[in-house]
Write a protein that holds these residues in place. Structure first.
Motif, short mmCIF file in Angstrom:
data_model
loop_
_atom_site.label_atom_id
_atom_site.label_comp_id
_atom_site.label_asym_id
_atom_site.label_seq_id
_atom_site.Cartn_x
_atom_site.Cartn_y
_atom_site.Cartn_z
N UNK A 1 -91.71 20.25 0.68
CA UNK A 1 -92.27 18.72 -0.34
C UNK A 1 -92.12 19.30 -1.29
N UNK A 2 -91.84 18.17 -2.27
CA UNK A 2 -92.72 18.14 -3.86
C UNK A 2 -94.10 18.26 -3.61
N UNK A 3 -94.50 18.76 -4.87
CA UNK A 3 -95.87 19.51 -5.10
C UNK A 3 -96.81 18.34 -4.96
N UNK A 4 -97.97 18.84 -3.88
CA UNK A 4 -99.06 17.48 -3.31
C UNK A 4 -97.94 16.38 -2.86
N UNK A 5 -97.08 16.32 -1.91
CA UNK A 5 -96.79 15.36 -1.29
C UNK A 5 -96.54 16.26 0.24
N UNK A 6 -96.92 17.14 0.42
CA UNK A 6 -96.69 17.57 2.08
C UNK A 6 -97.38 16.79 3.13
N UNK B 1 -100.93 10.91 -0.65
CA UNK B 1 -100.24 11.82 -2.32
C UNK B 1 -101.37 11.84 -3.12
N UNK B 2 -101.86 10.84 -3.83
CA UNK B 2 -102.79 11.03 -4.82
C UNK B 2 -104.11 11.47 -4.20
N UNK B 3 -104.84 11.49 -2.99
CA UNK B 3 -105.57 12.42 -2.16
C UNK B 3 -105.33 13.64 -2.86
N UNK B 4 -104.47 13.98 -2.23
CA UNK B 4 -103.54 15.78 -2.64
C UNK B 4 -103.63 15.92 -3.36
N UNK B 5 -103.07 14.97 -5.05
CA UNK B 5 -103.81 15.76 -5.90
C UNK B 5 -103.97 15.98 -6.28
#
Length: 517
Positions: free
Chosen positions: A392-397, A307-311
């Motif tokens: 999914x929540x934002x950036x949690x896909x 999730x951190x990487x995606x964000x």
């Protein structure tokens, strides 16, 4: 920086003029300073992320093996007699344990020592004060059980020896030895527990004064001796012996604390005649909750990192934002400066190719099919899946959720397939997780191989970035030199102008004086 007196004659603001003349150079330098600042921020972000990935990488590495899972748990029906823990190799079921003896070090408590005058006895007291008159007397410290590994050592003391001398020689003979002046007693014990390490203190048969010496030291017949012994247990009808109170048998770690059955002869005990009603019951089961928690912890760690990487990868652009100069900061509040800089920092890994590569490696390894006994499995086989881009929540896909997880509001109402699988076939779930962990570990490890741009265990080009940072430092220094040289050039020009004006003013004043006279 030299102190310059400028504009004294002309009245010009020379500093401002020079600053304007070299502004093109200063702008160049500021450009490189801002690029270096952004690079420094980027390095810090990568270092933090790399530290998290390395920690996760190590934990995933442990999950490649059976030892990484709490696969078995065991209980003891009487922990006052025995405590037990189980490894993954332990046999599921109930076993009977008899404790026939616990391990004990040989221990001797000496009798109270008295002097002829009933004075206080200390470690410096001489043996002559205890009634010893001979110049040299010997006694023996030897094995109590004729152990082949034991050797008898001779202690030699005399009337001029002190209590401290006796203690030191007993220690040299391999015993734990101490003299307690308050209780006026020797305290001796063998260095290890067990039957074979037990000891005896005996008089030297060739020395007529030896028995008298031992009595004077309280080490004769009036001393109290506890014999050293081995721990002896019977597990499922088989006898085991240990010099300590700890046993490791077929995946069980057993620590005995008390005796369940009193027997007269440990060597000749009839194990089949022991009363099982006195035995400790050891029950071993598969720890389904422990395995579930281990898988959940793994997914939580994975989700946090992905999730951190995606964000970071999907961050908003900060195209029109650049690091602030000191002059720009002075015109803003601290909160405004922080907000400005955060906007830049959050965008530094936007669409970063290195970040994309490690993300793809991790997400791909999590979706691979895994074959166990000819059947293919995936995380979804056990009720573990992502929510999809739409839900999914934002950036949690890319995050995974466990169906039936009471802590997950998204999937808590679903059927708990993972716990059902663990209850019915834990070996398949464990085999799947071991292979999944191996795939993920290998994928991450591949991204952390060293090359000309990066160090081993680095997921980003740390070598390249360090080199770039150093290059910026050198370039900035070069522009600073250029600015300084240009400033000196212009100041010298203005200085010559000031000198010329001063001379002109002086000549004008002289001519004016001549005509006025």
């Amino acid at each position: 920086m030299p102190i310059r007196m400028t504009g004294m004659v002309s009245g010009l603001d020379t500093d401002s003029i020079v600053k304007e003349l070299v502004s093109a150079y200063s702008t160049k330098k500021e450009k490189y300073e801002k690029e270096q600042t952004k690079l420094g921020w980027k390095q810090e972000i990568w270092k933090s992320l790399n530290k998290e990935v390395n920690s996760f990488y190590k934990s995933v590495g442990n999950l490649r093996f059976d030892s990484g899972y709490n696969t078995k748990k065991t209980t003891s029906s009487d922990s006052t007699k025995a405590t037990v823990s189980a490894s993954g190799n332990a046999t599921v079921g109930t076993q009977k344990l008899h404790v026939l003896s616990t391990a004990q070090s040989g221990y001797l408590t000496g009798a109270v020592i008295k002097t002829a005058a009933n004075e206080k006895v200390t470690t410096s007291t001489k043996l002559s004060d205890l009634g010893v008159t001979a110049d040299e007397i010997t006694f023996n410290v030897g094995p109590a059980n004729n152990s082949a590994s034991g050797t008898t050592k001779q202690i030699k003391v005399g009337k001029d020896s002190t209590i401290s001398d006796v203690v030191n020689q007993l220690k040299d003979a391999g015993l734990n030895a101490n003299f307690d002046a308050g209780n006026r007693r020797f305290y001796l014990s063998s260095s290890d527990s067990g039957y074979a390490t037990d000891f005896n203190i005996t008089a030297d048969s060739s020395d007529t004064n030896s028995t008298t010496l031992l009595n004077a030291l309280g080490l004769g017949k009036t001393a109290k001796k506890i014999d050293g012994s081995d721990a002896v247990i019977v597990l499922n009808g088989v006898k085991y012996t240990s010099t300590t109170n700890n046993f490791s048998i077929n995946g069980l770690s057993i620590s005995v604390n008390g005796v369940t059955d009193k027997v007269d002869d440990l060597e000749k005990v009839d194990v089949d005649a022991l009363d099982d009603s006195k035995a400790v019951s050891i029950s071993t089961t598969t720890d389904t909750q422990g395995i579930y928690d281990k898988i959940k912890d793994f997914l939580t760690s994975y989700n946090n990192i992905i999730n951190k990487m995606t964000k970071l990868y999907n961050a908003d652009s900060a195209k029109n934002y650049e690091p602030l100069t000191d002059d720009e900061k002075s015109q803003m509040s601290d909160s405004e400066v922080e907000k400005w800089e955060t906007k830049i920092k959050d965008s530094l890994l936007r669409r970063d190719s290195n970040l994309s590569t490690i993300m793809n490696a991790m997400t791909t390894s999590m979706t691979k099919a895994i074959s166990i006994n000819g059947k293919n499995y995936s995380l979804s086989s056990f009720g573990i899946s992502t929510l999809g881009y739409m839900n999914s929540a934002e950036n949690e896909q890319n995050a995974y959720h466990i169906d039936g997880d009471e802590d997950d509001e998204n999937t808590s109402g679903n059927k708990d397939k993972l716990m059902a699988a663990l209850s019915s076939d834990p070996d398949t779930v464990i085999d799947f997780m071991k292979q999944l962990s191996t795939n993920l570990y290998t994928a991450i490890d591949k991204q952390m191989q060293s090359n000309s741009l990066r160090s081993r265990y680095s997921i980003y080009n740390d070598k390249e970035m360090t080199s770039q940072y150093t290059s910026y430092t050198k370039t900035i220094a070069e522009w600073e030199t250029k600015i300084s040289d240009k400033e000196d050039y212009y100041y010298k020009k203005f200085s010559k102008m000031e000198t010329a004006l001063s001379k002109l003013n002086s000549q004008t004043s002289s001519l004016s004086g001549m005509f006025s006279s």
